[in-house]
Write a protein that holds these residues in place. Structure first.
Motif, mmCIF file in Angstrom:
data_model
loop_
_atom_site.group_PDB
_atom_site.id
_atom_site.type_symbol
_atom_site.label_atom_id
_atom_site.label_comp_id
_atom_site.label_asym_id
_atom_site.label_seq_id
_atom_site.Cartn_x
_atom_site.Cartn_y
_atom_site.Cartn_z
ATOM 1 N N ARG A 142 46.268 42.838 29.112
ATOM 2 C CA ARG A 142 45.429 43.900 29.638
ATOM 3 C C ARG A 142 43.936 43.633 29.400
ATOM 4 O O ARG A 142 43.097 43.887 30.245
ATOM 5 C CB ARG A 142 45.818 45.251 29.046
ATOM 6 C CG ARG A 142 45.389 46.376 29.990
ATOM 7 C CD ARG A 142 45.740 47.723 29.467
ATOM 8 N NE ARG A 142 47.190 47.838 29.201
ATOM 9 C CZ ARG A 142 47.697 48.853 28.502
ATOM 10 N NH1 ARG A 142 46.903 49.778 27.990
ATOM 11 N NH2 ARG A 142 48.984 48.926 28.283
ATOM 12 N N SER A 143 43.614 43.098 28.190
ATOM 13 C CA SER A 143 42.207 42.757 27.955
ATOM 14 C C SER A 143 41.986 41.248 27.958
ATOM 15 O O SER A 143 41.047 40.728 27.356
ATOM 16 C CB SER A 143 41.734 43.364 26.619
ATOM 17 O OG SER A 143 42.695 43.123 25.623
ATOM 18 N N GLY A 144 42.898 40.543 28.655
ATOM 19 C CA GLY A 144 42.767 39.088 28.779
ATOM 20 C C GLY A 144 41.576 38.725 29.648
ATOM 21 O O GLY A 144 41.059 39.557 30.416
ATOM 22 N N SER A 145 41.138 37.464 29.536
ATOM 23 C CA SER A 145 39.894 37.055 30.204
ATOM 24 C C SER A 145 39.974 37.115 31.720
ATOM 25 O O SER A 145 38.986 37.428 32.391
ATOM 26 C CB SER A 145 39.479 35.662 29.740
ATOM 27 O OG SER A 145 40.616 34.837 29.647
ATOM 28 N N LEU A 201 39.303 34.920 45.221
ATOM 29 C CA LEU A 201 39.383 33.873 44.205
ATOM 30 C C LEU A 201 40.151 34.377 42.985
ATOM 31 O O LEU A 201 41.021 33.678 42.434
ATOM 32 C CB LEU A 201 37.966 33.441 43.799
ATOM 33 C CG LEU A 201 37.893 32.298 42.774
ATOM 34 C CD1 LEU A 201 38.529 31.022 43.318
ATOM 35 C CD2 LEU A 201 36.441 32.023 42.354
ATOM 36 N N LEU A 202 39.833 35.606 42.571
ATOM 37 C CA LEU A 202 40.512 36.202 41.409
ATOM 38 C C LEU A 202 42.021 36.245 41.629
ATOM 39 O O LEU A 202 42.822 35.898 40.745
ATOM 40 C CB LEU A 202 39.961 37.608 41.147
ATOM 41 C CG LEU A 202 40.593 38.356 39.964
ATOM 42 C CD1 LEU A 202 40.361 37.611 38.655
ATOM 43 C CD2 LEU A 202 40.033 39.785 39.860
ATOM 44 N N TRP A 247 37.993 40.220 34.485
ATOM 45 C CA TRP A 247 37.244 39.955 35.721
ATOM 46 C C TRP A 247 37.494 41.056 36.744
ATOM 47 O O TRP A 247 36.620 41.422 37.506
ATOM 48 C CB TRP A 247 37.613 38.603 36.324
ATOM 49 C CG TRP A 247 36.657 37.522 35.879
ATOM 50 C CD1 TRP A 247 36.725 36.788 34.762
ATOM 51 C CD2 TRP A 247 35.472 37.127 36.562
ATOM 52 N NE1 TRP A 247 35.658 35.932 34.653
ATOM 53 C CE2 TRP A 247 34.869 36.123 35.762
ATOM 54 C CE3 TRP A 247 34.818 37.536 37.759
ATOM 55 C CZ2 TRP A 247 33.671 35.499 36.120
ATOM 56 C CZ3 TRP A 247 33.635 36.890 38.116
ATOM 57 C CH2 TRP A 247 33.075 35.884 37.299
ATOM 58 N N GLY A 248 38.662 41.579 36.748
ATOM 59 C CA GLY A 248 38.974 42.689 37.646
ATOM 60 C C GLY A 248 38.087 43.886 37.375
ATOM 61 O O GLY A 248 37.627 44.574 38.289
ATOM 62 N N GLU A 249 37.821 44.129 36.069
ATOM 63 C CA GLU A 249 36.958 45.237 35.662
ATOM 64 C C GLU A 249 35.527 45.039 36.212
ATOM 65 O O GLU A 249 34.905 45.982 36.684
ATOM 66 C CB GLU A 249 36.897 45.298 34.122
ATOM 67 C CG GLU A 249 38.223 45.591 33.457
ATOM 68 C CD GLU A 249 38.723 46.993 33.821
ATOM 69 O OE1 GLU A 249 37.933 47.958 33.682
ATOM 70 O OE2 GLU A 249 39.882 47.103 34.293
ATOM 71 N N GLN A 250 35.116 43.753 36.147
ATOM 72 C CA GLN A 250 33.727 43.476 36.532
ATOM 73 C C GLN A 250 33.504 43.564 38.044
ATOM 74 O O GLN A 250 32.365 43.574 38.511
ATOM 75 C CB GLN A 250 33.318 42.077 36.056
ATOM 76 C CG GLN A 250 33.270 41.964 34.538
ATOM 77 C CD GLN A 250 33.135 40.517 34.077
ATOM 78 O OE1 GLN A 250 32.481 39.720 34.749
ATOM 79 N NE2 GLN A 250 33.744 40.198 32.952
ATOM 80 N N MET A 251 34.583 43.606 38.815
ATOM 81 C CA MET A 251 34.483 43.570 40.270
ATOM 82 C C MET A 251 33.574 44.669 40.819
ATOM 83 O O MET A 251 32.763 44.436 41.720
ATOM 84 C CB MET A 251 35.880 43.713 40.903
ATOM 85 C CG MET A 251 36.704 42.471 40.829
ATOM 86 S SD MET A 251 36.144 41.162 41.932
ATOM 87 C CE MET A 251 36.706 41.762 43.510
#
Ligand code: DAH
Length: 363
Positions: free
Chosen positions: A35-38, A60-61, A42-46
């Protein structure tokens, strides 16, 4: 320069590849896909990305996430396979298997009489074979067929009329005694001989008749080496114009020589049966048989008694078996007896005991 996501993917794939066990692989999975993997973060940062960047990075993700997930699954499958083949490696496939039908006997040394079938050897493969009585039955049928006999049949559970009255056997005859015959509570009985089929055949068809009827018969005998409560007979009946004792003797002589060999001597001795006149017992003697020079009784026979024809006519309600016009011969062969002589079997009880050590000798 690769995109940081691509960098992340390459790192993950390398780590997955070098994971040495399921535990290490799980740690790697959590690190990237947890869940808090790297990759997950990235999904959060979208949402913070510029509008035009979103679809490109989103695509890409997805690709990176799929590639890493697939690599983990593949590596997991490899671990599972390794475990299974490790377990299989402990089985020695070069050990010989257990032969089917192995019974644990190390060699049978019981019943071994002089001639014939005393040598029994266990084979690794167990094939079925015909029961000695079936073998005798098939051989006998084949011989009688060549003489023009057809097969007839009747029930094992009979009535007194077919078993006795129709066969000219008076009510006070000893065979009808309760001590000799198995009676059912309703008055029916287990047939004491296959001669019942003579009557049933004549009831259902007019002459000429030429049939054999193999089957079981039952008597309340004391069971011993030569007596069994159930035994087997082949009944024979031939009715035509001008049938004589010579026909009876010729046919049975031919049968015995076919079965026991050309050197077989056949003898007919006067006897008494209620349903034949004259009545004859049949004896055989053959050098190739055990007992060599001894006469052995194998059948009862005779010319059908006119009283039997008359009883059949009464039941039919016609005169189809007119004793002035038709004559016939009949016989009853002891099938167990024939098999015991031919195969040199010392005890009738062996036929019904289903002992493979016995049965295998006739394969
Ligand atoms: N039914 C007789 C028995 O069981 C054998 C027999 C004798 C049958 C004479 C016959 C015959 O057909 O004609 O002992």
């Amino acid at each position: 320069m690769p995109h940081p996501l691509e960098q992340l993917r390459d790192d993950a794939l390398r780590e997955i590849e070098s994971a040495t066990d399921e535990q290490a692989l799980e740690t790697t999975r959590v690190k990237y896909l947890g869940r808090s993997g790297s990759i997950s973060s990235w999904g959060e940062q979208m949402k913070e990305l510029a509008k035009e960047e979103k679809p490109v990075i989103g695509k890409l993700l997805n690709e990176v996430r799929n590639a890493v997930t697939a690599a983990i699954e593949t590596r997991n499958a490899q671990f599972r396979l390794q475990k299974e083949s490790g377990a299989l490696a402990k089985i020695d496939i070069s050990l010989p298997g257990t032969p089917s039908g192995y019974s644990g006997y190390s060699g049978y040394s019981g019943y071994s009489t002089t001639a014939g079938y005393s040598g029994y050897s266990r084979t690794t493969e167990s094939r079925g074979s015909l029961h000695p009585l079936t073998q005798i039955l098939q051989r006998s049928i084949e011989i009688f067929r060549r003489m023009g006999f057809a097969l007839a049949d009747g029930p094992d559970i009979e009535d007194e009329w077919h078993c006795f009255d129709a066969l000219n056997t008076p009510p006070d005859h000893p065979a009808r005694n309760e001590q000799d015959t198995f009676y059912l509570p309703d008055g029916r009985l287990l047939r004491t001989h296959t001669s019942t089929v003579q009557i049933r055949t004549m009831q259902s068809a007019p002459p000429p008749i030429r049939v054999i009827a193999p089957g079981a018969a039952y008597r309340r005998d004391e069971v011993d080496a030569t007596h069994s409560a159930q035994f087997h007979q082949i009944e024979g009946l031939y009715v035509d114009e001008n049938v004589s004792v010579a026909d009876l003797k010729g046919s049975l002589e031919f049968f015995m020589r076919e079965l026991f060999g050309a050197d077989t001597a056949v003898q007919f001795r006067p006897h008494y049966f209620p349903f034949t006149e004259p009545s004859l017992e049949v004896y055989v003697k053959s050098k190739t048989l055990k007992g060599g020079e001894r006469w052995i009784e194998v059948a009862g026979s005779g010319m059908v008694h006119p009283a039997v024809f008359e009883e059949v006519n009464k039941a039919r309600g016609d005169n189809a078996y007119d004793p002035e016009k038709w004559t016939g011969y009949a016989f009853g062969l002891g099938m167990d007896r024939l098999a015991m002589i031919l195969f040199d079997i010392p005890d009738i009880r062996l036929f019904a005991q289903n002992d493979l050590r016995f049965l295998r000798q006739f394969a």
